[in-house]
Design a protein around this motif. Structure first.
Motif, PDB file in Angstrom:
ATOM      1  N   GLU B  73       0.856  -1.193   0.000  1.00  0.00           N
ATOM      2  CA  GLU B  73       0.000   0.000   0.000  1.00  0.00           C
ATOM      3  C   GLU B  73       0.884   1.232   0.000  1.00  0.00           C
ATOM      4  O   GLU B  73       2.110   1.132  -0.048  1.00  0.00           O
ATOM      5  N   ASP B  75       1.075   5.515   1.650  1.00  0.00           N
ATOM      6  CA  ASP B  75       0.450   6.516   2.512  1.00  0.00           C
ATOM      7  C   ASP B  75       0.994   7.888   2.141  1.00  0.00           C
ATOM      8  O   ASP B  75       2.085   8.261   2.550  1.00  0.00           O
ATOM      9  N   ASN B 117      -7.299   6.277   7.534  1.00  0.00           N
ATOM     10  CA  ASN B 117      -6.718   5.744   6.296  1.00  0.00           C
ATOM     11  C   ASN B 117      -6.895   4.236   6.221  1.00  0.00           C
ATOM     12  O   ASN B 117      -7.254   3.688   5.181  1.00  0.00           O
ATOM     13  N   THR B 121      -9.220   2.044   3.608  1.00  0.00           N
ATOM     14  CA  THR B 121      -8.538   1.123   2.702  1.00  0.00           C
ATOM     15  C   THR B 121      -9.003  -0.315   2.912  1.00  0.00           C
ATOM     16  O   THR B 121      -9.390  -0.996   1.964  1.00  0.00           O
ATOM     17  N   PRO B 127      -8.623   1.958  -2.950  1.00  0.00           N
ATOM     18  CA  PRO B 127      -7.166   1.907  -3.109  1.00  0.00           C
ATOM     19  C   PRO B 127      -6.482   2.922  -2.205  1.00  0.00           C
ATOM     20  O   PRO B 127      -6.940   4.063  -2.114  1.00  0.00           O
ATOM     21  N   SER B 128      -5.416   2.512  -1.539  1.00  0.00           N
ATOM     22  CA  SER B 128      -4.801   3.389  -0.544  1.00  0.00           C
ATOM     23  C   SER B 128      -4.228   4.643  -1.182  1.00  0.00           C
ATOM     24  O   SER B 128      -4.178   5.685  -0.544  1.00  0.00           O
ATOM     25  N   VAL B 131      -7.137   6.992  -1.377  1.00  0.00           N
ATOM     26  CA  VAL B 131      -7.570   7.340  -0.019  1.00  0.00           C
ATOM     27  C   VAL B 131      -6.618   8.359   0.579  1.00  0.00           C
ATOM     28  O   VAL B 131      -7.036   9.392   1.122  1.00  0.00           O
ATOM     29  N   THR B 132      -5.324   8.104   0.442  1.00  0.00           N
ATOM     30  CA  THR B 132      -4.390   8.988   1.122  1.00  0.00           C
ATOM     31  C   THR B 132      -4.130  10.272   0.337  1.00  0.00           C
ATOM     32  O   THR B 132      -3.709  11.263   0.928  1.00  0.00           O
ATOM     33  N   ASP B 215      -7.344  -7.539   7.240  1.00  0.00           N
ATOM     34  CA  ASP B 215      -7.863  -6.192   7.482  1.00  0.00           C
ATOM     35  C   ASP B 215      -7.264  -5.598   8.740  1.00  0.00           C
ATOM     36  O   ASP B 215      -6.904  -4.424   8.787  1.00  0.00           O
ATOM     37  N   LYS B 218      -3.738  -4.537   8.207  1.00  0.00           N
ATOM     38  CA  LYS B 218      -3.688  -3.325   7.405  1.00  0.00           C
ATOM     39  C   LYS B 218      -3.987  -2.088   8.252  1.00  0.00           C
ATOM     40  O   LYS B 218      -3.273  -1.100   8.210  1.00  0.00           O
ATOM     41  N   PHE B 222      -1.500   1.092   9.125  1.00  0.00           N
ATOM     42  CA  PHE B 222      -1.762   2.505   8.827  1.00  0.00           C
ATOM     43  C   PHE B 222      -1.713   3.330  10.119  1.00  0.00           C
ATOM     44  O   PHE B 222      -1.302   4.495  10.101  1.00  0.00           O
TER      45      PHE B 222
ATOM     46  N   TRP D 313     -15.747   5.618  -3.448  1.00  0.00           N
ATOM     47  CA  TRP D 313     -16.488   4.614  -2.684  1.00  0.00           C
ATOM     48  C   TRP D 313     -17.755   4.190  -3.431  1.00  0.00           C
ATOM     49  O   TRP D 313     -18.054   3.005  -3.557  1.00  0.00           O
TER      50      TRP D 313
END
Ligand SMILES: Nc1ncnc2c1ncn2[C@@H]1O[C@H](COP(=O)(O)OP(=O)(O)OP(=O)(O)O)[C@@H](O)[C@H]1O
Ligand SMILES: Nc1ncnc2c1ncn2[C@@H]1O[C@H](COP(=O)(O)OP(=O)(O)OP(=O)(O)O)[C@@H](O)[C@H]1O
Ligand SMILES: [Mg+2]
Ligand SMILES: [Mg+2]
Lengths: 271, 323, 504, 323
Positions: B73, B75, B117, B121, B127-128, B131-132, B215, B218, B222, D313
């Motif tokens: 991923e 960030d 975050n 994700t 997708p990170s 998102v970030t 999950d 992950k 983050f 989303w």
């Protein structure tokens, strides 16, 4: 030994002229001068000054990334026994050997008065700003103060436009939302020049007047040739840079220097 | 045969280190030699301390980034988290909080942003990267709200001391880097949590089949990244006596560059904290050395890019040769 | 019989599973008893793996109940399944390529104290597991460096390493294995049975099933058909239940005569070598000939084929039609009309996220190019549909992502992709891996057909009956060298002797 | 059954479009409705032209970025390429070149920079993320050399006309976007080259085995990205009458956001130009609408981040529901 200068940025004509003037003066007086660019990042400015300390310069000329935060940088230099001169942006919360710079608030007031005069004391104006830079905030405050004394002038929009491209979009969108705008004040030359382009592409050349700040060559030329650009508040970076180096040389020589050396901004309205 | 192999490796840990990091270690050493020859002040203890303090902010953020990249991923919000952490501290002090409560609050803020975050994700499956990118903007907006974009001063003497004082002869800031390096290194290479991170990054599906709660891994990672960024923000605000609203802008790129220089693969599953530390050192020494040599700013940009390319190329080549 | 029902350990009732509109399972039933091997038999795409993944907690049933060890069973995730004593060896390899064998085998079960892993203990534990199972693997090797067969062994070791399993699921564990490893696996299963563990076994190899199973359940199109005890059923009956019709033969006869020895070879290979992998490999193949390649795991067959196809460099000479040929890349190989059905369909064969159509056309894109490089979409679609029906690929449409097909159908898609290039030389590396008997027969028929049309075929397989049944001549490899070139009539014993290197 | 499905899809191309882009189209429409309600001037032809001109630079760069992302790679250097293109043009004019030679030179400069990225990525096997982080710095350094960081004016009337004039009632800049959209769309979806890009991005190894020259595809695509960025730079410099050394800074993030909003997967193998165009429209309309509503800068950052999250989303959700 010699002078270390840490400047806010190298991507703006104002700072380029400032740096060039410093270099020219240093060469003329044959003192070593090194210039580092902080790229608008206070952390980088701190690192640059730390590296100057290691290298052992005699005096540091700073154009602070930010007046408050630069305290840490200045104290670090002073602890190492190096005197600091600030140019353009003053430092707050810490004593420096000398400050050389434009009175931005006064410049803002002048811009506001020029705007009022151009609009005949009434109409709607918009502002393009850059809220994270203290000197710009001072200009905007001065501008608003001056406009506030004219009851029939109204500030209808204020948007941020840091780069020329952003300022162009902001100006276009403000004109779109308020087609009756008659004046735009740009916090710097870039913003004003972009606003003039927006005015032209909206076909409002006969209605809108633009005033800028900095007064570098490109903007002065625009004032001369483009009727939309009615004026620009002019700073004198060449003078500032020369004086900064002269002051630094005096400091090295152990002479007394004035704590403040304000440089009055001018108003440029064409040849 | 496998036993034999193992014993040899254990007998020569340096050989192993050299084998794994040969490529970038060469770059690091060559850089140091060049700078020393060109400026005698470069190779001094004072300057070395200087470099270490200057890279602290990037190095710590890069430790967090290494975890995230390891997972496959990214960030991009850490630059903004760095700024939020500083501003949170400044506002807490303004509101009359003491040192410890402020410290805890700041770290919690970092963890919370990392949590956001992670949840977006892992739980929503976004997708990170995107998102970030989004939270990068959101956090950058948030940091500017309390002061309307102006910086906020920090007066708390303990806070300032972090960036200014020394402890047993070493600046506190360097101690913090060392401690966090050891912490992250051990967590990653010696614990089951670290192993789960490697497995998840290496093959997500396989990890699910193996019963790893992907999950949760992950989200935790983050959060680690958020906390590391918050610590970076604390150091930065302490060094600068203030919280800047544009603090940390684009530091995510430096952090990623440090991790990737150090051999972390953006595809996930491969990477170490030692590598990241070396990567951060290369970046820091390059910046410092070029300043010492008075290289003009724009040439610095060019040289820095070329050195990164060269270092990654050497590294890739040395790894390929070994196969 | 009543005594037997009491040790029913797993009971599946009315389980259905929908993937969108596709019903992978419809009202499945199954009863599995402790200490017995229960085989699931069905065509590709019948729903076997789906059922197993539901038991393992990877998928969740749309409807229906499962009872395990007398209690309702509905695992949310693989941990819960493992906690209840159920373990599974997945059909599609679920390993992490950049980690070692040991780390993979003991993933999530690393020996640790307060979360700190003891790496020495980890390797020791894994080595023990591998040794106990009798598998020939180096546990400190990275999985990415292993061949398909070796990875399958690791997968097996991983699945069987949980402490006290009650039910072990093996989903096509032998699809890449040769007899030697298969024997090892069978003895492991024997030991599990003796301990009273229940085993669900899935395979398409009929001989294996008849040897190993106690009970056999046939499924078709996601539905339960019947359960038989091994003693009371024959292969033919099972096949009839499975495909819905009778099949009389397994290997179709060759069409026309084999090429004469005097005929010039289309491909001749001389002294092909690559350091540490294979050495001095020489052989030739004629138009219309099927040349089989047999060998144990890691004997180097796949590497030789990779070299022929230009994927990795090797020294030695290759001649095509008598002319020296340089094949430096797959582009060169395809230009010379060589096709290569690789053994690892997931990584080397297919783009899983793309449609069946795109996958089938990908090696023959030039055929569908019009002026200026525009795609002739209609021709492409027609060709894809033809291949789908020729190879009876079970898919909702040619637009379905190939990754959602069952394993055997994915294998057929790879085959289709290469057939579309109309090769003169066709390399098949384990072409029937995971393919059901009915489809296998179809594939064999196609191979025969291609041979009759003059295609030279190199058939690499780890299934001895397959190579023996199909090849005109047979090359046996041992540790990277050619140990023998045999004629079609060789006995299995002779081949095995050369493969294991015990002949002198 | 498969036939049936196909006929229906062919009969209703809109239905297919809706199925594929439903998620983000909803976001786009909702945004437009909100802004129209809040400011009646939003829904005017003049403003729509406005938005289209404002997104031109990002949209064109995003077309190039879509190719790169489709391949599973990334190009962070496009912001710098945008700046180099503008500066190259300004310097060429200063050196006395005419319009056409300058145009060709600028496009060649873009292609050359893309070639560098492509060769470093494909031939030396370096990760594109790190390659383009490095070249981002290098190109940014290069752009500043001729003027030492100052902007350069562009006086050529034809060049200025690109950004200022109209043709058959539409601003030239919008024509350029339309033409480039069609070009990229057709190249991607209708040609063997486009198919090779999809396949290479979907599974590089399988593409190699299938006889696709993946290195050549990769290099070509980085060159496309460089050329698109150069065109963006031309438009930008033409609209601003000048080449700014900080032009295009961080535009790569907007371009990536546009592509990903439009459904391009960062893992490679999935994406369309239509999606990217819609993504760019969302970003442009958001900026324009918020300016028109006088939303303060920091709130704009926050809202923009939230809208991106929401749109991605919705999109992910609508795609998942279809399975
Ligand atoms: N994730 C999924 N999404 C959509 N369809 C799926 C998915 N997994 C399986 N299917 C479909 O479900 C059906 C059953 O597949 P499954 O893998 O269980 O078959 P199988 O009996 O194991 O076949 P094989 O012998 O080829 O392994 C197939 O039609 C397959 O296409
Ligand atoms: N004993 C071993 N330990 C580790 N790696 C091995 C061993 N033997 C072979 N290999 C590796 O496995 C590969 C050789 O096997 P290759 O795939 O060519 O064999 P094969 O005859 O096709 O057998 P398989 O059925 O395993 O595919 C090479 O990558 C080789 O380096
Ligand atoms: Mg299956
Ligand atoms: Mg093989």
């Amino acid at each position: 030994d010699g002078i270390g200068a840490s400047l806010l940025t190298q991507q703006h004509p104002f700072y380029i002229e400032l740096a060039d003037a410093m270099k020219a003066e240093a060469t003329a007086k044959s003192v070593p001068l090194e210039v580092a660019i902080a790229n608008q990042d206070l952390n980088k400015q701190l690192a640059d000054v730390e590296d100057f300390i290691v290298k052992g310069v005699d005096v540091i000329v700073l154009s602070p990334v930010d007046s408050k935060g630069v305290k840490a940088v200045i104290e670090k230099a002073q602890k190492a026994g190096i005197k600091v001169i600030t140019v353009d942006v003053p430092a707050s919360g810490v004593e420096v050997t000398s400050y050389i710079g434009t009175d931005n608030y006064a410049g803002g007031v002048k811009a506001g008065e020029l705007m009022a005069k151009e609009l005949g004391d009434k109409g709607k104006v918009a502002i393009i700003d850059y809220p994270t830079v203290q000197s710009v905030v001072n200009r905007i405050d001065g501008f608003k103060k001056a406009i506030g004394e004219h009851k029939d002038i109204e500030i209808v929009a204020q948007q941020t436009g840091i780069t020329r491209a952003e300022a162009l979009a902001a100006a276009q969108n403000m004109l779109q939302a308020n087609p009756d705008i008659q004046g735009i004040f740009g916090f710097g030359d870039d913003a004003a020049l972009a606003a003039a382009v927006a005015v032209k592409s909206a076909g409002l050349e006969n209605q809108v007047k633009v005033i800028g700040f900095d007064g570098m060559e490109e903007a002065r030329n625009a004032v001369d040739t483009n009727p939309v650009m009615v004026g620009v508040i002019q700073q004198f970076p060449g003078e500032m840079g020369k004086r900064a180096v002269d002051t630094a040389i005096d400091v090295i020589a152990g002479k007394d220097v004035p704590a403040e050396q304000p440089i009055e901004p001018g108003v440029y309205t064409g040849k | 045969m496998s036993d034999e192999k193992h014993v040899t490796a254990a007998q020569k840990p340096y050989a192993k280190l050299l084998r794994q990091y040969g490529g970038i270690l060469v770059s690091l050493v060559v850089l140091c030699i060049i700078f020393s020859v060109m400026n005698p002040r470069f190779m001094t203890v004072a300057n070395f301390m200087n470099v270490l303090q200057q890279i602290a902010v990037i190095a710590i953020a890069a430790f967090g980034m290494t975890w995230v990249i390891l997972l496959g991923e990214i960030d991009l919000s850490i630059g903004s988290i760095i700024a939020v952490a500083g501003m949170a501290a400044a506002q807490a002090f303004l509101a009359g909080f003491g040192f410890m409560p402020t410290l805890v609050l700041t770290l919690l803020a970092g963890a919370a942003m990392g949590l956001a975050n992670g949840v977006l994700t892992a739980k929503l499956g976004l997708p990170s990267f995107i998102v970030t990118v989004a939270t990068m903007g959101i956090f950058r907006g948030l940091v500017s709200l309390p002061t309307n974009g102006a910086p906020a001063m920090i007066e708390n003497p303990t806070w300032i001391a972090i960036g200014a004082e020394s402890f047993v002869g070493l600046p506190i800031i360097i101690w913090i880097v060392v401690v966090l390096f050891v912490f992250n290194h051990v967590l990653l290479s010696k614990t089951t949590f670290g192993r789960r991170a490697y497995l998840t990054g290496g093959n997500r599906e396989a990890a699910v089949y193996s019963g790893i709660k992907v999950d949760r891994v992950k989200i935790t990672i983050f959060m680690i990244s958020g906390i590391m960024a918050a610590i970076s923000g604390i150091l930065l605000s302490s060094r600068l006596y203030s919280a800047q609203t544009n603090a940390g802008t684009s530091y995510e790129l430096d952090a990623i560059a440090a991790a990737v220089l150090g051999g972390t693969s953006l595809a996930g599953g491969v990477g170490t904290m030692i590598g990241t530390l070396i990567g951060a050192l290369i970046i820091g020494i390059m910046n410092n050395g070029m300043n010492m040599l008075s290289v003009p700013y724009f040439y610095q940009l060019i040289v820095k890019g070329l050195v990164i390319l060269l270092a990654v190329w050497l590294d890739v080549r040395s790894k390929r040769a070994k196969r | 019989m009543s005594a037997a029902t009491s040790d029913v350990i797993l009971k599946i009732n009315n389980v259905s599973k929908l993937f969108g509109p596709v019903a992978a399972l419809k009202n499945m039933h199954l009863e599995v008893r402790a200490g017995r091997v229960h085989t699931l038999l069905g065509e590709n795409g019948a729903g076997k793996s789906t059922l197993m993944k539901i038991l393992a907690g990877v998928y969740h049933a749309t409807t229906g109940e499962v009872e395990f060890c007398g209690a309702p069973y509905k695992p949310e995730n693989p941990q819960q399944a493992a906690a209840r004593g159920l373990t599974i060896v997945f059909q599609e390899l679920s390993l992490c390529n950049n980690m070692t064998v040991a780390e993979n085998i003991l993933a999530t079960r690393e020996p640790s104290v307060y979360g700190f892993i003891n790496d020495q203990a980890l390797e020791r534990r894994a080595a023990e597991i591998v040794r106990d199972l009798g598998l020939p693997i180096d546990v400190s090797e990275k999985v990415g460096h292993l061949s398909m067969a070796q990875r399958q062994l690791v997968e097996i070791a991983k699945g069987l390493s949980i402490p006290d399993p009650r039910l072990v699921i093996l989903d096509e564990p032998t699809s890449s294995l040769t007899d030697a490893e298969t024997e090892i696996l069978f003895s492991i299963i024997g030991r599990l049975k003796a301990k009273g563990v229940a085993v669900i076994y899935i395979s398409h190899r009929m001989e294996e099933i008849m040897r190993l199973s106690d009970d056999i359940t046939v499924v078709r199109d996601g539905e339960y058909i019947a359960t038989r005890q091994r003693e009371n059923v024959t292969i033919d009956e099972l096949i009839a239940m499975m495909v819905g019709r009778k099949m009389d033969e397994i290997y179709p006869p060759r069409l026309g005569a084999a090429p004469a020895d005097s005929e010039a070879p289309i491909l001749s290979v001389e002294g092909l070598s690559r350091d540490g992998e294979f050495e001095g490999v020489s052989f030739e193949v004629r138009k219309g000939e099927i040349l089989g390649f047999f060998g144990l795991i890691g004997s180097g067959r796949s590497e030789v084929m990779n070299a022929l196809f230009g994927m990795k460099a090797a020294s030695g000479s290759i001649r095509i039609d008598g002319e020296p040929a340089t094949i430096a890349s797959p582009v060169d190989a395809i230009g010379r009309r060589i096709a290569f059905v690789t053994e690892n369909r997931k990584e080397e064969g297919l783009v899983l996220a793309h449609s069946v159509e795109w996958n089938i056309s990908m090696a023959a894109l030039g055929r569908f190019a019009a002026a200026l490089g525009f795609m002739r979409n209609r021709a492409e679609r027609r060709a894809a549909r033809e291949e789908v029906s020729r190879l009876t690929i079970k898919t909702a449409s040619v637009d379905t992502p190939v990754g959602s097909l069952s394993g055997g159908n994915q294998q057929k898609a790879v085959l289709a992709k290469w057939l579309l290039t109309q090769p003169r030389i066709l390399i098949l590396d384990e072409p029937t891996r995971g393919v059901d008997v009915g489809a296998k027969f179809e594939i064999y028929k196609i191979i025969r057909q291609l041979a009759a049309e003059g295609t030279a075929i190199l058939l690499v397989s780890s299934e001895l009956p397959e190579v023996l049944g199909m090849s005109d001549r047979l090359v046996v490899m041992h540790e990277g060298r050619l140990s023998a070139t045999l004629s079609g009539g060789a006995t299995p014993e002779a081949v095995m002797a050369h493969a294991t290197g015990i002949t002198s």
